[in-house]
Design a protein around this motif. Structure first.
Motif, PDB file in Angstrom:
ATOM      1  N   LYS A   1      -4.325 -37.322 -43.343  1.00  9.73           N
ATOM      2  CA  LYS A   1      -4.227 -36.895 -42.037  1.00  9.73           C
ATOM      3  C   LYS A   1      -5.300 -38.737 -41.351  1.00  9.73           C
ATOM      4  O   LYS A   1      -6.669 -38.785 -42.600  1.00  9.73           O
TER       5      LYS A   1
ATOM      6  N   TYR B   1       7.724 -32.038 -38.761  1.00 11.33           N
ATOM      7  CA  TYR B   1       6.219 -30.427 -37.926  1.00 11.33           C
ATOM      8  C   TYR B   1       7.516 -29.849 -37.527  1.00 11.33           C
ATOM      9  O   TYR B   1       7.532 -29.082 -35.979  1.00 11.33           O
TER      10      TYR B   1
ATOM     11  N   LEU C   1       6.978 -26.788 -36.035  1.00 14.24           N
ATOM     12  CA  LEU C   1       6.196 -26.338 -34.767  1.00 14.24           C
ATOM     13  C   LEU C   1       6.392 -27.077 -33.585  1.00 14.24           C
ATOM     14  O   LEU C   1       5.761 -26.733 -32.770  1.00 14.24           O
TER      15      LEU C   1
ATOM     16  N   PHE D   1       0.537 -26.917 -28.931  1.00 15.04           N
ATOM     17  CA  PHE D   1      -0.495 -28.324 -29.890  1.00 15.04           C
ATOM     18  C   PHE D   1       0.844 -29.317 -29.913  1.00 15.04           C
ATOM     19  O   PHE D   1      -0.290 -29.984 -30.839  1.00 15.04           O
TER      20      PHE D   1
ATOM     21  N   LEU E   1      -0.013 -33.217 -32.263  1.00 15.00           N
ATOM     22  CA  LEU E   1      -0.505 -33.056 -33.193  1.00 15.00           C
ATOM     23  C   LEU E   1       0.037 -34.542 -33.521  1.00 15.00           C
ATOM     24  O   LEU E   1       0.063 -34.816 -34.598  1.00 15.00           O
TER      25      LEU E   1
ATOM     26  N   ARG F   1      -2.834 -25.920 -51.613  1.00  9.82           N
ATOM     27  CA  ARG F   1      -3.101 -24.478 -50.598  1.00  9.82           C
ATOM     28  C   ARG F   1      -4.929 -24.093 -50.912  1.00  9.82           C
ATOM     29  O   ARG F   1      -5.624 -24.505 -49.581  1.00  9.82           O
TER      30      ARG F   1
ATOM     31  N   THR G   1      -6.368 -23.001 -42.084  1.00  8.16           N
ATOM     32  CA  THR G   1      -5.723 -23.964 -41.165  1.00  8.16           C
ATOM     33  C   THR G   1      -6.639 -24.494 -40.139  1.00  8.16           C
ATOM     34  O   THR G   1      -6.520 -25.616 -39.716  1.00  8.16           O
TER      35      THR G   1
ATOM     36  N   VAL H   1     -10.026 -27.376 -35.816  1.00  7.83           N
ATOM     37  CA  VAL H   1      -8.395 -27.133 -36.751  1.00  7.83           C
ATOM     38  C   VAL H   1      -7.106 -28.951 -36.361  1.00  7.83           C
ATOM     39  O   VAL H   1      -6.676 -28.946 -36.755  1.00  7.83           O
ATOM     40  N   GLY H   2      -7.649 -29.123 -35.498  1.00  4.06           N
ATOM     41  CA  GLY H   2      -7.057 -30.517 -34.760  1.00  4.06           C
ATOM     42  C   GLY H   2      -7.271 -31.902 -35.261  1.00  4.06           C
ATOM     43  O   GLY H   2      -6.819 -32.997 -34.637  1.00  4.06           O
TER      44      GLY H   2
ATOM     45  N   ILE I   1      -6.882 -32.709 -43.852  1.00  5.82           N
ATOM     46  CA  ILE I   1      -4.676 -33.067 -44.523  1.00  5.82           C
ATOM     47  C   ILE I   1      -4.230 -32.355 -44.729  1.00  5.82           C
ATOM     48  O   ILE I   1      -4.361 -30.644 -44.070  1.00  5.82           O
ATOM     49  N   HIS I   2      -3.026 -32.526 -44.894  1.00  4.89           N
ATOM     50  CA  HIS I   2      -1.552 -31.562 -45.714  1.00  4.89           C
ATOM     51  C   HIS I   2      -1.599 -31.523 -46.411  1.00  4.89           C
ATOM     52  O   HIS I   2      -1.031 -31.739 -47.374  1.00  4.89           O
ATOM     53  N   GLY I   3      -1.352 -29.613 -46.763  1.00  2.00           N
ATOM     54  CA  GLY I   3      -0.275 -29.330 -47.775  1.00  2.00           C
ATOM     55  C   GLY I   3       0.522 -28.780 -47.494  1.00  2.00           C
ATOM     56  O   GLY I   3       0.343 -27.580 -46.751  1.00  2.00           O
TER      57      GLY I   3
HETATM   58  P1  GTP Z   1      -0.717 -28.724 -42.251  1.00  2.52           P
HETATM   59  O1  GTP Z   1      -1.570 -28.483 -44.528  1.00  2.52           O
HETATM   60  O2  GTP Z   1      -0.911 -29.977 -42.231  1.00  2.52           O
HETATM   61  O3  GTP Z   1       1.020 -27.919 -42.398  1.00  2.52           O
HETATM   62  O4  GTP Z   1      -1.086 -27.056 -42.004  1.00  2.52           O
HETATM   63  P2  GTP Z   1      -1.543 -25.592 -41.880  1.00  2.52           P
HETATM   64  O5  GTP Z   1      -0.124 -25.002 -42.409  1.00  2.52           O
HETATM   65  O6  GTP Z   1      -2.554 -25.362 -42.277  1.00  2.52           O
HETATM   66  O7  GTP Z   1      -1.303 -24.803 -40.843  1.00  2.52           O
HETATM   67  P3  GTP Z   1      -0.009 -25.106 -40.253  1.00  2.52           P
HETATM   68  O8  GTP Z   1       1.410 -25.827 -40.246  1.00  2.52           O
HETATM   69  O9  GTP Z   1       0.479 -23.900 -39.268  1.00  2.52           O
HETATM   70  O10 GTP Z   1       0.342 -26.107 -38.581  1.00  2.52           O
HETATM   71  C1  GTP Z   1       0.197 -27.919 -39.125  1.00  2.52           C
HETATM   72  C2  GTP Z   1      -1.507 -28.488 -38.413  1.00  2.52           C
HETATM   73  O11 GTP Z   1      -0.853 -28.428 -37.168  1.00  2.52           O
HETATM   74  C3  GTP Z   1      -2.298 -27.992 -38.654  1.00  2.52           C
HETATM   75  O12 GTP Z   1      -2.739 -28.684 -40.930  1.00  2.52           O
HETATM   76  C4  GTP Z   1      -2.838 -28.254 -37.531  1.00  2.52           C
HETATM   77  O13 GTP Z   1      -3.307 -30.030 -38.061  1.00  2.52           O
HETATM   78  C5  GTP Z   1      -2.007 -27.808 -36.158  1.00  2.52           C
HETATM   79  N1  GTP Z   1      -2.414 -27.243 -35.654  1.00  2.52           N
HETATM   80  C6  GTP Z   1      -2.310 -25.908 -36.325  1.00  2.52           C
HETATM   81  N2  GTP Z   1      -3.054 -25.038 -35.022  1.00  2.52           N
HETATM   82  C7  GTP Z   1      -2.828 -25.643 -34.568  1.00  2.52           C
HETATM   83  C8  GTP Z   1      -3.725 -25.650 -33.417  1.00  2.52           C
HETATM   84  O14 GTP Z   1      -3.839 -24.514 -32.612  1.00  2.52           O
HETATM   85  N3  GTP Z   1      -4.251 -26.213 -32.749  1.00  2.52           N
HETATM   86  C9  GTP Z   1      -4.061 -27.307 -32.620  1.00  2.52           C
HETATM   87  N4  GTP Z   1      -4.943 -28.900 -31.738  1.00  2.52           N
HETATM   88  N5  GTP Z   1      -3.503 -28.432 -34.219  1.00  2.52           N
HETATM   89  C10 GTP Z   1      -3.184 -27.556 -34.572  1.00  2.52           C
END
Ligand code: GTP
Ligand code: MG
Length: 149
Positions: free
Chosen positions: A9, A49, A52, A57, A61, A85, A91, A109-110, A114-116
């Protein structure tokens, strides 16, 4: 062979963490099959996304993920979706154990570096969203026999 989609990211690029992150997947024994530096558009991110879109958020995001370049990658190997993962952590970095990428490199969290992909299905969807078929490189991995049976 199993493949997953990983995106480093914008915060990680700004903080010069790219090499450290790539190094972990390499040393683990996974095979890199695609990698590129991308300035992600809001269109691409809204597809990425989609699940989501109703979260509070979400706008934040998309802004975060389009605030600078990301490095999109595809890694291949035995159980790579689940293992990536595990290497990434939870997360919320606060819940991530030391030794994981989020546990070692970030605190919020914000800005979780990295994403996976979270499943084999998501991986398929995300790989085809971020890469063209001809960007996925098939190469003979001469170390494979030393990495698994
Ligand atoms: P990814 O690997 O990035 O997809 O993360 P994840 O699978 O662990 O989490 P999820 O798919 O639920 O959320 C995607 C992304 O949204 C997260 O990695 C964060 O960057 C963001 N995110 C998730 N929850 C929150 C939150 O409560 N607040 C904020 N600001 N960002 C969030
Ligand atoms: Mg996710």
């Amino acid at each position: 062979a199993e493949r997953t989609f990983v995106a480093v990211k914008p915060d990680a690029l700004q903080r010069r963490l790219l090499g450290d992150i790539v190094r972990r997947f390499e040393r683990k024994g996974f095979r890199l099959v695609a990698m590129k530096l991308v300035q992600a558009s809001e269109d691409l991110l809204s597809e990425h996304y989609f699940a989501l879109r109703d979260r509070p958020f979400y706008n934040h995001l998309v802004k975060y993920m389009s605030s600078g370049p990301v490095v999109a990658m595809v890694w291949q190997g035995l159980d790579v979706v689940k293992t990536a993962r595990a290497m990434i952590g939870e997360t919320n970095p606060a819940d991530s154990r030391p030794g994981t990428i989020r546990g070692d490199f970030c605190i919020e969290v914000g800005k979780n570096v990295i994403h996976g992909s979270d499943s084999i299905e998501s991986a398929r969807r995300e790989i085809s969203l971020w890469f063209r078929e001809d960007e996925l490189i098939c190469w003979e991995d001469h170390a494979e026999h030393w990495i698994h049976e």
